[in-house]
Design an enzyme around this catalytic site. Sequence first.
Site, PDB file in Angstrom:
ATOM      1  N   SER A   1     -26.082  12.513  -7.795  1.00 37.33           N
ATOM      2  CA  SER A   1     -25.827  11.101  -8.068  1.00 37.33           C
ATOM      3  C   SER A   1     -27.052  10.255  -7.756  1.00 37.33           C
ATOM      4  O   SER A   1     -27.837  10.584  -6.848  1.00 37.33           O
ATOM      5  CB  SER A   1     -24.645  10.620  -7.218  1.00 37.33           C
TER       6      SER A   1
ATOM      7  N   TYR B   1     -20.443   9.027   0.527  1.00 39.59           N
ATOM      8  CA  TYR B   1     -20.492   9.686  -0.786  1.00 39.59           C
ATOM      9  C   TYR B   1     -21.918  10.139  -1.093  1.00 39.59           C
ATOM     10  O   TYR B   1     -22.155  11.299  -1.472  1.00 39.59           O
ATOM     11  CB  TYR B   1     -19.993   8.730  -1.864  1.00 39.59           C
TER      12      TYR B   1
END
Length: 372
Positions: A164, A189
Amino acid sequence: MREGTVHPTIEAVQDTRVLVTGAAGFIGMHLCLRLLRDGYTVVGIDNLNHYYEVSLKLDRLRQLGVEPESLSEAGNLDGAGERGTGRGMQRFTFYQVDISDRAALEALFARWQFTAVVNLAAQAGVRYSLQNPAAYVESNVSGFLNILECCRTHGVRHLVYASSSSVYGLNAKTPYSEADGIAHPASLYAATKKGGELMAHVYSHLYGLATTGLRFFTVYGPWGRPDMSPHLFVGAVLRGETIRVFNGGDMLRDFTYVDDIVEGVARVLPCPPEPQPGWDACLADAATSSAPYRVYNIGNGAPVRLLDFIEAIEDRLGCQALREYLPMQPGDVYQTWADCSRLQHDFGYSPTTSLREGIAHFVDWYRDYYGI
């Protein structure tokens, strides 16, 4: 793939069995459709959790020819945690399996002897990580470890996995390059995604497992997740509700249309990396290695102001949004901006979907799907 790439290719597509985890997810569904069109044999798995409405996930599976009723049928992975299968389209089979269930994964890998794996299964969402951090460790760390172990023990030729743009965290240098540091994540995350890259390198280094990490940048398009801004904005405008605009709209995002993301994954998949020739630990960046390991940015390469994104939605809908301006949310970053020159050099990757074209596709899908 352009001249100068260091990647060999996997054997003919017709002989390639690909596992796609997170197959009922947004990117997963689109990728499965693409790989099937390209001639691969595809097995998809998903745990169909309740992070957002399961009905959307089941409707995505319908696009792959899987009817929800088939998921209640008796499983056939020798009772190792599998919860039902729906065959779906020709050359596509779906299993309801959680990547945190090691026994079920082992049975699946033993049965299919996959040539390649694309791991898209993850607990997503920056803000939700503030509420339920354990879910991120279970899926993004423990679950990914299970994938790595199964790939190692069952001779998988290439593991492609979703990282990501969030890994860049507090990095202020733009555009983000794979050579930049990722030592200061701004959310759990992001930390789990960084951890996934580090774990992949260990398996590439110790066991020769070819791994490619793709750092996705703000993916949007039809069948997108309902917790993401395009879904939230379009729904609110159509219902006459107020949208929440964080940091006063002064944020930049490298919005990337889902078809462009899938194109990049499809180009990378048949090309497992090899060790970097002449790699020097004192000079090389963290995206390359003496092991068969690579990390690439995959984005549009053109950051868009949040207010401009909202205005493009308003233009397509023909009405203005009611806006509530709020401060920056914990875990958010001011901007994302992908330098995709490495992916472009090695694989000829070049996104082709403009923002307004992509928004038009998404808005039209949203209105049709929800009947608004």
